[in-house]
Design an enzyme around this catalytic site. Structure first.
Site, PDB file in Angstrom:
ATOM      1  N   LYS A   1       0.971  -1.139   0.031  1.00  0.00           N
ATOM      2  CA  LYS A   1      -0.156  -0.075  -0.056  1.00  0.00           C
ATOM      3  C   LYS A   1       0.706   1.321  -0.028  1.00  0.00           C
ATOM      4  O   LYS A   1       0.622   2.344  -0.886  1.00  0.00           O
ATOM      5  CB  LYS A   1      -1.002   0.159   1.384  1.00  0.00           C
ATOM      6  CG  LYS A   1      -1.945  -0.839   1.291  1.00  0.00           C
ATOM      7  CD  LYS A   1      -2.859  -0.767   2.564  1.00  0.00           C
ATOM      8  CE  LYS A   1      -2.301  -0.641   4.124  1.00  0.00           C
ATOM      9  NZ  LYS A   1      -1.881  -1.822   4.293  1.00  0.00           N
TER      10      LYS A   1
ATOM     11  N   ARG B   1      -9.564   1.737   9.126  1.00  0.00           N
ATOM     12  CA  ARG B   1      -9.453   0.485   9.278  1.00  0.00           C
ATOM     13  C   ARG B   1     -10.546   0.014  10.072  1.00  0.00           C
ATOM     14  O   ARG B   1     -10.500  -1.203  10.353  1.00  0.00           O
ATOM     15  CB  ARG B   1      -8.204   0.767  10.054  1.00  0.00           C
ATOM     16  CG  ARG B   1      -7.097   0.048   9.332  1.00  0.00           C
ATOM     17  CD  ARG B   1      -5.472   0.455  10.158  1.00  0.00           C
ATOM     18  NE  ARG B   1      -4.385  -0.640   9.917  1.00  0.00           N
ATOM     19  CZ  ARG B   1      -3.272  -0.111   9.500  1.00  0.00           C
ATOM     20  NH1 ARG B   1      -3.294   1.234   8.990  1.00  0.00           N
ATOM     21  NH2 ARG B   1      -2.230  -0.874   8.927  1.00  0.00           N
TER      22      ARG B   1
ATOM     23  N   ARG C   1      10.910  -7.035   4.997  1.00  0.00           N
ATOM     24  CA  ARG C   1      10.845  -5.369   5.463  1.00  0.00           C
ATOM     25  C   ARG C   1      11.340  -5.265   6.759  1.00  0.00           C
ATOM     26  O   ARG C   1      12.005  -4.216   6.924  1.00  0.00           O
ATOM     27  CB  ARG C   1       9.435  -4.901   5.260  1.00  0.00           C
ATOM     28  CG  ARG C   1       9.380  -3.266   5.553  1.00  0.00           C
ATOM     29  CD  ARG C   1       7.812  -2.951   5.257  1.00  0.00           C
ATOM     30  NE  ARG C   1       7.086  -3.174   6.062  1.00  0.00           N
ATOM     31  CZ  ARG C   1       5.506  -2.956   6.163  1.00  0.00           C
ATOM     32  NH1 ARG C   1       5.275  -2.451   4.995  1.00  0.00           N
ATOM     33  NH2 ARG C   1       4.765  -3.329   7.042  1.00  0.00           N
TER      34      ARG C   1
ATOM     35  N   ARG D   1      11.689  -2.184  11.599  1.00  0.00           N
ATOM     36  CA  ARG D   1      10.504  -1.728  12.264  1.00  0.00           C
ATOM     37  C   ARG D   1      10.219  -2.764  13.248  1.00  0.00           C
ATOM     38  O   ARG D   1      10.323  -3.895  13.213  1.00  0.00           O
ATOM     39  CB  ARG D   1       9.151  -1.949  11.323  1.00  0.00           C
ATOM     40  CG  ARG D   1       9.070  -0.642  10.586  1.00  0.00           C
ATOM     41  CD  ARG D   1       7.855  -0.796   9.573  1.00  0.00           C
ATOM     42  NE  ARG D   1       6.534  -1.063   9.981  1.00  0.00           N
ATOM     43  CZ  ARG D   1       5.508  -0.799   9.438  1.00  0.00           C
ATOM     44  NH1 ARG D   1       5.502  -0.062   8.221  1.00  0.00           N
ATOM     45  NH2 ARG D   1       4.370  -1.221  10.152  1.00  0.00           N
TER      46      ARG D   1
ATOM     47  N   ARG E   1      -1.233  -8.529  13.320  1.00  0.00           N
ATOM     48  CA  ARG E   1      -1.713  -7.583  12.424  1.00  0.00           C
ATOM     49  C   ARG E   1      -2.550  -8.081  11.261  1.00  0.00           C
ATOM     50  O   ARG E   1      -3.669  -7.495  10.885  1.00  0.00           O
ATOM     51  CB  ARG E   1      -0.630  -6.821  11.940  1.00  0.00           C
ATOM     52  CG  ARG E   1       0.169  -5.860  13.085  1.00  0.00           C
ATOM     53  CD  ARG E   1       1.437  -5.354  12.791  1.00  0.00           C
ATOM     54  NE  ARG E   1       1.159  -4.590  11.498  1.00  0.00           N
ATOM     55  CZ  ARG E   1       2.149  -4.583  10.801  1.00  0.00           C
ATOM     56  NH1 ARG E   1       3.163  -5.218  10.765  1.00  0.00           N
ATOM     57  NH2 ARG E   1       2.071  -3.415   9.516  1.00  0.00           N
TER      58      ARG E   1
HETATM   59  P1  AMP Z   1       0.968   0.712   8.962  1.00  0.00           P
HETATM   60  O1  AMP Z   1       1.904   1.333   8.608  1.00  0.00           O
HETATM   61  O2  AMP Z   1      -0.204   1.327   8.280  1.00  0.00           O
HETATM   62  O3  AMP Z   1       0.925  -0.580   8.910  1.00  0.00           O
HETATM   63  O4  AMP Z   1       0.422   1.007  10.530  1.00  0.00           O
HETATM   64  C1  AMP Z   1       1.399   0.656  11.684  1.00  0.00           C
HETATM   65  C2  AMP Z   1       0.598   0.669  12.963  1.00  0.00           C
HETATM   66  O5  AMP Z   1       0.074   2.020  13.078  1.00  0.00           O
HETATM   67  C3  AMP Z   1      -0.659  -0.241  13.012  1.00  0.00           C
HETATM   68  O6  AMP Z   1      -0.226  -1.805  13.204  1.00  0.00           O
HETATM   69  C4  AMP Z   1      -1.433   0.265  13.990  1.00  0.00           C
HETATM   70  O7  AMP Z   1      -0.838   0.157  15.285  1.00  0.00           O
HETATM   71  C5  AMP Z   1      -1.198   1.773  13.817  1.00  0.00           C
HETATM   72  N1  AMP Z   1      -2.229   2.461  12.597  1.00  0.00           N
HETATM   73  C6  AMP Z   1      -1.997   2.875  11.544  1.00  0.00           C
HETATM   74  N2  AMP Z   1      -3.108   3.124  10.909  1.00  0.00           N
HETATM   75  C7  AMP Z   1      -4.044   2.948  11.987  1.00  0.00           C
HETATM   76  C8  AMP Z   1      -5.689   3.150  12.066  1.00  0.00           C
HETATM   77  N3  AMP Z   1      -5.955   3.667  10.786  1.00  0.00           N
HETATM   78  N4  AMP Z   1      -6.294   2.847  13.091  1.00  0.00           N
HETATM   79  C9  AMP Z   1      -5.533   2.275  14.202  1.00  0.00           C
HETATM   80  N5  AMP Z   1      -4.271   2.230  14.096  1.00  0.00           N
HETATM   81  C10 AMP Z   1      -3.582   2.430  13.250  1.00  0.00           C
END
Ligand code: AMP
Length: 197
Positions: free
Chosen positions: A19, A94, A133, A139, A150
């Protein structure tokens, strides 16, 4: 495709679907900011802000940051001048509560969502991408257990959003497998047929 137009887009897909990479290309093409909630959270964590402190424990466990916190952050971000003419949301909404909140935010500006792009991928390949990654980015939420959590949360809380947007006629499903540039081209081809606002 023709002249770039301003769009309000959402990019969806399971963790590891690519994404973020695609969001950057698509946003650049349309001249709109790519708003990644994960990136904003990570920036806050590394700066040690109050928001970062709040978000970190959830992120490290692979859990979602509470809706109120996330919604407020997105509301502030899309009110910035660069998002005036459009934006691409990556990793938001989400949850169903976030969908409703986003509807309110967009409605209050007198605009509407143009499309929701969902990247479909093979689950095994996705997990492999995430493990790779982890090696590259370091990370803290890319460990085996957290990755599994996740994925699980995505299935429980986020995948149902696909049907919500399908019912609204906004959904564009794109095959997310293969070369990055092929996936980008598929997204452009699919967006080409979306009526422009
Ligand atoms: P991502 O980089 O999009 O995978 O996001 C990393 C982490 O940030 C996720 O596993 C959540 O802990 C938090 N996060 C990101 N976007 C959201 C969202 N829309 N709602 C809740 N938590 C989020």
């Amino acid at each position: 495709m023709g002249t770039p137009h301003k769009m309000r887009l959402i990019m969806m897909g399971p963790p590891g679907a690519g994404k973020g990479t695609q969001a950057t290309f698509i946003a650049e093409h349309f001249g709109i900011p790519a708003v990644s909630t994960g990136d904003i959270f990570r920036a806050n964590v590394s700066r040690g802000t109050a928001l970062g402190v709040k978000a970190k424990e959830y992120m490290d466990a692979g859990e979602y940051v509470p809706d109120e916190v996330t919604n407020e952050m997105v509301r502030n971000r899309i009110q910035e001048p660069d998002a005036d003419k459009g934006f691409l949301l990556d990793g938001y909404p989400r949850t169903l509560a976030q969908v409703e909140e986003l509807d309110t935010m967009i409605k209050s500006t007198g605009h509407a969502l143009d499309a929701v792009v969902v990247l479909t991928v093979d689950q095994d390949e996705v997990v492999e991408r995430l493990l790779q990654r982890a090696l590259i980015d370091g990370r803290t939420d890319d460990t085996g257990d957290v990755i599994r959590r996740r994925q699980e949360l995505y299935g429980e809380e986020t995948a149902p959003l696909i049907e919500v947007y399908r019912d609204r006629g906004l959904l564009i499903e794109v095959d997310g497998m293969g070369q990055v540039e092929d996936v980008t081209q598929r997204i452009f081809d699919a967006l080409d047929v979306v009526p422009q606002s």
